[in-house]
Write an enzyme that holds these catalytic residues in place. Structure first.
Site, PDB file in Angstrom:
ATOM      1  N   LEU A 275       7.240   1.649   3.075  1.00  9.41           N
ATOM      2  CA  LEU A 275       7.900   0.365   2.914  1.00  9.41           C
ATOM      3  C   LEU A 275       7.611  -0.323   1.582  1.00  9.41           C
ATOM      4  O   LEU A 275       8.523  -0.731   0.875  1.00  9.41           O
ATOM      5  CB  LEU A 275       7.464  -0.544   4.060  1.00  9.41           C
ATOM      6  CG  LEU A 275       8.415  -1.670   4.367  1.00  9.41           C
ATOM      7  CD1 LEU A 275       9.792  -1.126   4.616  1.00  9.41           C
ATOM      8  CD2 LEU A 275       7.933  -2.426   5.586  1.00  9.41           C
ATOM      9  N   SER A 276       6.343  -0.421   1.246  1.00 14.02           N
ATOM     10  CA  SER A 276       5.992  -1.197   0.062  1.00 14.02           C
ATOM     11  C   SER A 276       6.552  -0.571  -1.213  1.00 14.02           C
ATOM     12  O   SER A 276       6.714  -1.244  -2.217  1.00 14.02           O
ATOM     13  CB  SER A 276       4.486  -1.315  -0.034  1.00 14.02           C
ATOM     14  OG  SER A 276       3.937  -0.033   0.087  1.00 14.02           O
ATOM     15  N   LYS A 277       6.873   0.728  -1.144  1.00 16.15           N
ATOM     16  CA  LYS A 277       7.321   1.388  -2.374  1.00 16.15           C
ATOM     17  C   LYS A 277       8.733   0.961  -2.801  1.00 16.15           C
ATOM     18  O   LYS A 277       8.919   0.263  -3.773  1.00 16.15           O
ATOM     19  CB  LYS A 277       7.272   2.909  -2.185  1.00 16.15           C
ATOM     20  CG  LYS A 277       5.861   3.421  -2.015  1.00 16.15           C
ATOM     21  CD  LYS A 277       5.267   3.852  -3.365  1.00 16.15           C
ATOM     22  CE  LYS A 277       3.758   3.934  -3.342  1.00 16.15           C
ATOM     23  NZ  LYS A 277       3.210   4.932  -2.426  1.00 16.15           N
ATOM     24  N   ARG A 278       9.740   1.368  -2.020  1.00 18.87           N
ATOM     25  CA  ARG A 278      11.123   1.134  -2.422  1.00 18.87           C
ATOM     26  C   ARG A 278      11.563  -0.307  -2.268  1.00 18.87           C
ATOM     27  O   ARG A 278      12.266  -0.877  -3.087  1.00 18.87           O
ATOM     28  CB  ARG A 278      12.057   1.997  -1.569  1.00 18.87           C
ATOM     29  CG  ARG A 278      12.061   3.433  -1.944  1.00 18.87           C
ATOM     30  CD  ARG A 278      13.042   3.633  -3.101  1.00 18.87           C
ATOM     31  NE  ARG A 278      12.940   4.958  -3.631  1.00 18.87           N
ATOM     32  CZ  ARG A 278      13.645   5.984  -3.176  1.00 18.87           C
ATOM     33  NH1 ARG A 278      14.511   5.780  -2.221  1.00 18.87           N
ATOM     34  NH2 ARG A 278      13.490   7.170  -3.695  1.00 18.87           N
TER      35      ARG A 278
END
Ligand code: GLU
Length: 511
Positions: free
Chosen positions: A272-275
């Site tokens: 989640l935190s990436k894209r």
């Protein structure tokens, strides 16, 4: 690390445990090490829904025993974000409750008192290993390709040896003896879980050398003394659960029932935190997302409801509570559908706007937004901010926007401010005379005729009568009225601005 997760096949067992007869008491226990994000919001929401749907109690407990990672202001911000989301706790640091205090740093005495029980019954021991020794152990294990873990050396000191070392003022922590015979525990979401923690760690520290408890210890003590019946938390904590259950056993207490919530992922399965970029609740708030829209968005990933959420409609708070069903939570990672968020927000905006009771709230919010977006207009008498205009404009604009913030974007700025006039452009378009003429005619037209249905044919006739190409006249009028080249139809703009505002804009160009 070896972990085996066996899915529950025995529904009866699940139900027996699930419908345990005592009062449901659940908690959300964030650490104030950062902002509340989507994962935390989902955990808080599911605990809240579980409590409400079982006539239970929902508790907010702040786990701030890791003082080095606590961020100033985070406790207040988490509480504020939860209030904003409508996830209201029955017992919390502000409101208090029967098992106060609800902040771990104010409960240190309890942990100190409880750890003595474990020391006395031989389940815990003093450890005098220095950082240097632990570091060497780590390095040695790495060199040999082994899992770095504590070798439990201090387990074997005699009482007298321990006394001696304490007398010498040697620094110590307290460790808990973990058992190497793992036991299956039942997870409400994942079924039976077996995990041998001794494969990945040595005896864990429960009281640090600074006297503070570690997360695991304080968490168990508090869940016990706060009489927590069910622990619903993120699946990242599932590996710690056997350790927690061992602590309960060492005290001779009954553990709560555990249910772990699967990870939330992006639509493409990435973390989640990436894209997703910013997943802080605060960012959604700043974007102009409404609480209920965000809650519906977050439940789209992972289930947990009787009726499969069809993604067309919004669940209200009442429906969320009514439909919540813990047995329907999927154990596979749930994926978010980003395109849904703005759709939900539009639906919620329309719902809220339909209720006149909310108009005052919208007027205040929009006034603030406009003043912030156009600060240079603050002291200019021409800022279009009377209450009727705000609501009329908002109703008109709702199909063109997804968040309140969109109301002050460039293409809709004309709704609030008078665009700078462009006599040069009017001249270039060859429309100066036509605009003058139009202005003179419009002055005579009754304000009640400033409606799209009336204005659209009138403008067409006007262009024909005066030999001006209709498209050119519209282009000129659009930029005179709004300052932008692409936008709503001119007749619609006239309706939404009304007679006085329309004339004001035309006259600035004419003169
Ligand atoms: N303080 C932990 C966290 O920040 C709570 C874990 C639990 O719910 O037990 O997520």
């Amino acid at each position: 690390m070896q972990r085996s997760i066996i899915r529950a096949t025995n529904l009866q067992l699940l139900q027996r445990r699930f419908f345990k007869k005592y009062h449901v008491r659940v908690r959300f226990a964030p650490s104030p090490t950062g902002h509340l994000h989507l994962g935390g919001l989902r955990t808080a929401l599911y605990n809240y829904l579980f409590a409400r749907s079982n006539n239970g109690t929902f508790i907010l407990r702040i786990e701030d025993t890791d003082q080095t990672r606590t961020i100033p202001g985070a406790i207040e911000k988490i509480q504020d974000d939860l209030l904003w989301a409508g996830i209201i706790s029955d017992e919390n640091p502000i409101r208090g409750g029967p098992v106060s205090p609800y902040i771990q740093s104010s409960r240190l005495e309890l942990y100190k008192e409880q750890v003595l029980k474990l020391l006395n019954n031989g389940s815990a021991y003093y450890c005098f290993c220095t950082e240097r020794r632990l570091d060497l152990l780590r390095k040695e294990a790495m060199k040999c390709g082994q899992v770095p873990k504590y070798d439990n050396r201090c387990r074997h000191f005699t009482k007298d040896e321990v006394k001696e070392m304490i007398k010498k003022n040697l620094a110590y922590c307290i460790r808990f003896k973990i058992s190497s015979t793992p036991e299956v525990f039942h997870d409400l979401v994942y079924g039976d879980v077996l995990h041998d923690i001794t494969k990945s760690e040595g005896d864990p520290v429960i009281i640090k050398s600074d006297g503070y408890p570690t997360y695991h210890f304080a968490n168990v003590i508090d869940d016990h003394f706060m009489e927590i019946s069910h622990v619903l938390r993120g699946v990242e904590w599932q590996v710690s659960t056997p350790k927690h259950i061992m602590l309960y056993k060492a005290f001779g207490w009954d553990p709560p029932i555990y249910g772990h919530l699967p990870l939330i992922m992006n639509a493409d399965g990435s973390k989640l935190s990436k894209r997703q970029g910013d997943i802080k609740i605060d960012s959604f708030r700043k974007q102009g997302i409404f609480p209920l829209a965000l809650l519906n968005y977050v439940i789209g990933a992972g289930g947990g409801f009787h009726k499969e959420h069809d993604n067309q409609d919004l669940y209200t708070y009442e429906e969320l509570i009514k439909q919540f069903d813990i047995t329907k939570i999927k154990s596979s990672s749930g994926k978010l559908m980003p395109e849904k968020l703005l759709e939900f927000n539009k639906l919620e905006m329309a719902n809220l706007l339909r209720n006149e009771k909310n108009h005052k709230f919208f007027i205040e919010r929009i006034k603030k937004l406009v003043l912030k977006a156009f600060p240079e207009w603050k002291n200019d008498g021409n800022l279009q901010l009377d209450d009727d205009h705000i609501i009329k404009t908002f109703k008109w604009a709702q199909n063109r926007i997804a968040t309140l913030n969109d109301l002050v974007k460039e293409d809709l700025a004309f709704l609030w401010i008078v665009p700078s006039c462009m006599p040069k452009q009017v001249k270039q378009d060859g429309c100066s005379d036509a605009i003058k003429l139009l202005n003179a005619e419009l002055v005579e037209i009754d304000a009640s005729n400033y409606k799209t249905d009336w204005m659209a044919p009138y403008l067409k006739d006007f262009a024909k009568k005066n030999g001006v190409p209709f498209a050119v006249l519209m282009k000129t009028l659009r930029s005179v009225m709004s300052g932008v080249n692409i936008g709503p139809p001119v007749a619609e703009m006239m309706e939404i601005l009304g007679k006085d505002r329309t004339l004001l804009r035309l006259q600035r160009c004419v003169s």
